[in-house]
Design a protein around this motif. Structure first.
Motif, short mmCIF file in Angstrom:
data_model
loop_
_atom_site.label_atom_id
_atom_site.label_comp_id
_atom_site.label_asym_id
_atom_site.label_seq_id
_atom_site.Cartn_x
_atom_site.Cartn_y
_atom_site.Cartn_z
N LYS A 126 0.73 -1.78 -0.54
CA LYS A 126 0.29 -0.02 -0.09
C LYS A 126 0.97 1.09 0.04
N GLY A 127 1.84 1.66 0.81
CA GLY A 127 3.07 2.43 1.16
C GLY A 127 3.18 2.31 -0.55
N ILE A 128 3.83 1.46 -1.53
CA ILE A 128 4.49 1.49 -2.26
C ILE A 128 3.50 2.47 -3.64
N ALA A 129 2.32 1.78 -3.21
CA ALA A 129 1.37 2.82 -4.09
C ALA A 129 1.21 3.84 -3.91
N TYR A 130 1.44 4.48 -2.43
CA TYR A 130 0.83 5.82 -2.74
C TYR A 130 1.99 5.97 -2.97
N GLY A 131 2.90 5.76 -2.79
CA GLY A 131 4.45 6.47 -3.10
C GLY A 131 4.30 7.17 -4.63
N LYS A 132 3.80 5.71 -5.63
CA LYS A 132 3.83 5.87 -6.90
C LYS A 132 2.72 6.97 -7.24
N SER A 133 1.32 7.07 -6.62
CA SER A 133 0.96 7.89 -6.81
C SER A 133 1.09 9.47 -7.26
N LEU A 134 2.40 9.72 -6.51
CA LEU A 134 2.55 11.01 -5.89
C LEU A 134 3.44 11.60 -6.66
N ARG A 135 3.83 10.61 -8.05
CA ARG A 135 4.57 11.15 -9.13
C ARG A 135 3.76 10.24 -10.61
N THR A 136 2.55 9.95 -10.65
CA THR A 136 1.73 9.48 -11.42
C THR A 136 0.71 10.57 -11.49
N CYS A 137 0.03 11.40 -12.98
CA CYS A 137 -0.91 12.39 -12.80
C CYS A 137 -2.58 11.02 -12.96
N GLN A 138 -2.75 11.23 -11.91
CA GLN A 138 -3.97 10.71 -11.73
C GLN A 138 -5.18 10.38 -13.27
N GLU A 139 -4.86 11.97 -13.64
CA GLU A 139 -5.63 11.77 -14.48
C GLU A 139 -5.28 10.79 -16.40
N CYS A 140 -3.82 11.29 -16.31
CA CYS A 140 -3.68 10.24 -17.80
C CYS A 140 -1.99 9.33 -17.71
N GLY A 141 -2.10 8.93 -16.40
CA GLY A 141 -0.73 8.48 -16.40
C GLY A 141 0.41 8.38 -16.29
N GLU A 142 0.69 9.40 -16.56
CA GLU A 142 2.31 10.24 -17.39
C GLU A 142 3.08 11.01 -15.58
N LEU A 143 3.89 11.35 -15.80
CA LEU A 143 5.49 11.31 -15.13
C LEU A 143 4.56 12.87 -14.29
N ALA A 144 4.72 13.09 -13.10
CA ALA A 144 3.40 14.35 -12.32
C ALA A 144 4.14 14.55 -11.61
N ARG A 145 3.92 16.42 -10.68
CA ARG A 145 4.19 16.00 -9.24
C ARG A 145 2.54 16.64 -8.63
N LEU A 146 2.59 16.72 -7.19
CA LEU A 146 2.19 16.71 -6.51
C LEU A 146 1.75 18.57 -7.03
N ARG A 147 0.99 18.98 -6.96
CA ARG A 147 0.35 21.00 -7.34
C ARG A 147 -0.24 21.70 -6.52
N PHE A 148 -0.03 22.47 -5.77
CA PHE A 148 -0.88 22.78 -5.20
C PHE A 148 -1.41 23.82 -5.97
N GLY A 149 -2.92 24.27 -5.55
CA GLY A 149 -4.29 25.51 -6.02
C GLY A 149 -4.17 26.46 -4.68
N HIS A 150 -4.69 27.32 -4.66
CA HIS A 150 -5.22 27.86 -3.20
C HIS A 150 -5.80 26.54 -2.73
N SER A 151 -6.60 25.63 -3.35
CA SER A 151 -8.29 25.47 -2.33
C SER A 151 -8.10 23.86 -2.67
N ILE A 152 -6.73 23.66 -3.64
CA ILE A 152 -6.83 21.83 -3.82
C ILE A 152 -5.23 21.46 -4.15
#
Length: 206
Positions: free
Chosen positions: A141-167
């Motif tokens: 579960k921890g491995i999945a958590y870590g991979k999700s923080l490097r993967t765009c949840q919309e398309c699966g491409e390489l990504a990072r956490l993006r911080f907006g002002h409310s989300i």
């Protein structure tokens, strides 16, 4: 133009809610044929759009996954039931986690995925399992958590956490607009909210 369908009408035909359809359109990968207006209430669908949106809804509802992994995934039911509440870009991570559950199940241990969600841009999975394998499942579960923080949840491409002002969401460059205007005090600085929160607590005076 008489065949055009309004957004609420399309939602009824597709068996979806308006908010979901608006989100799909906002993502930008599946959009109606008529130009998308600034005011989402004025969105209309051509007849040929319905099947494309039906396919996209099936993907977002993980319908094929539910069939393929029915041996290790039991959908939550009853009042307050939860489901797979994250974007389709994380499907490969989900499948990898469930492949692991399948290995333990084939070896005679009890384990089932129940539901999952996105929170603070990361994948959170909830499951049942035998006590003797709990540590191993938690590790996966921890491995999945870590991979999700490097993967765009919309398309699966390489990504990072993006911080907006409310989300905050983990998104690639193409989909980063989904969080709105970026917050310069947190975007690109906090890349894992859980890890950042732990660091903040550890830094507090005892």
């Amino acid at each position: 133009m008489a065949d055009l369908m309004t957004l609420p009408e399309a939602a009824v035909v597709l068996g979806a809610d308006v908010v979901t359809l608006v989100h799909i359109i906002d993502v930008g990968d599946t959009v109606p044929t008529p130009p998308v207006p600034t005011d989402f209430e004025d969105i209309v669908f051509a007849p040929d759009d319905i099947e494309r949106f039906r396919v996209e809804l099936r993907r977002r509802r993980f319908e094929d996954f539910k069939i393929e992994y029915s041996d290790v995934y039991t959908e939550d039911t009853g009042p307050g039931a939860r489901h797979l509440e994250f974007g389709p870009g994380w499907r490969d991570i989900l499948c990898e986690f469930c492949d692991g559950l399948r290995e333990f199940q084939n070896a005679g241990s009890r384990t089932r995925l129940r539901w999952g969600k996105e929170k603070f841009g990361a994948m959170r999975l909830f499951y049942d399992c035998s006590d003797e394998i709990a540590t191993y499942i938690a590790e996966r579960k921890g491995i999945a958590y870590g991979k999700s923080l490097r993967t765009c949840q919309e398309c699966g491409e390489l990504a990072r956490l993006r911080f907006g002002h409310s989300i905050c969401l983990t998104l690639c460059d193409r989909h980063k607009h989904l969080v709105g205007e970026l917050d310069p005090e947190r975007d690109g600085i906090i890349l894992d909210v859980d890890a950042w929160s732990r660091q903040q607590r550890e830094g507090e005076p005892g």
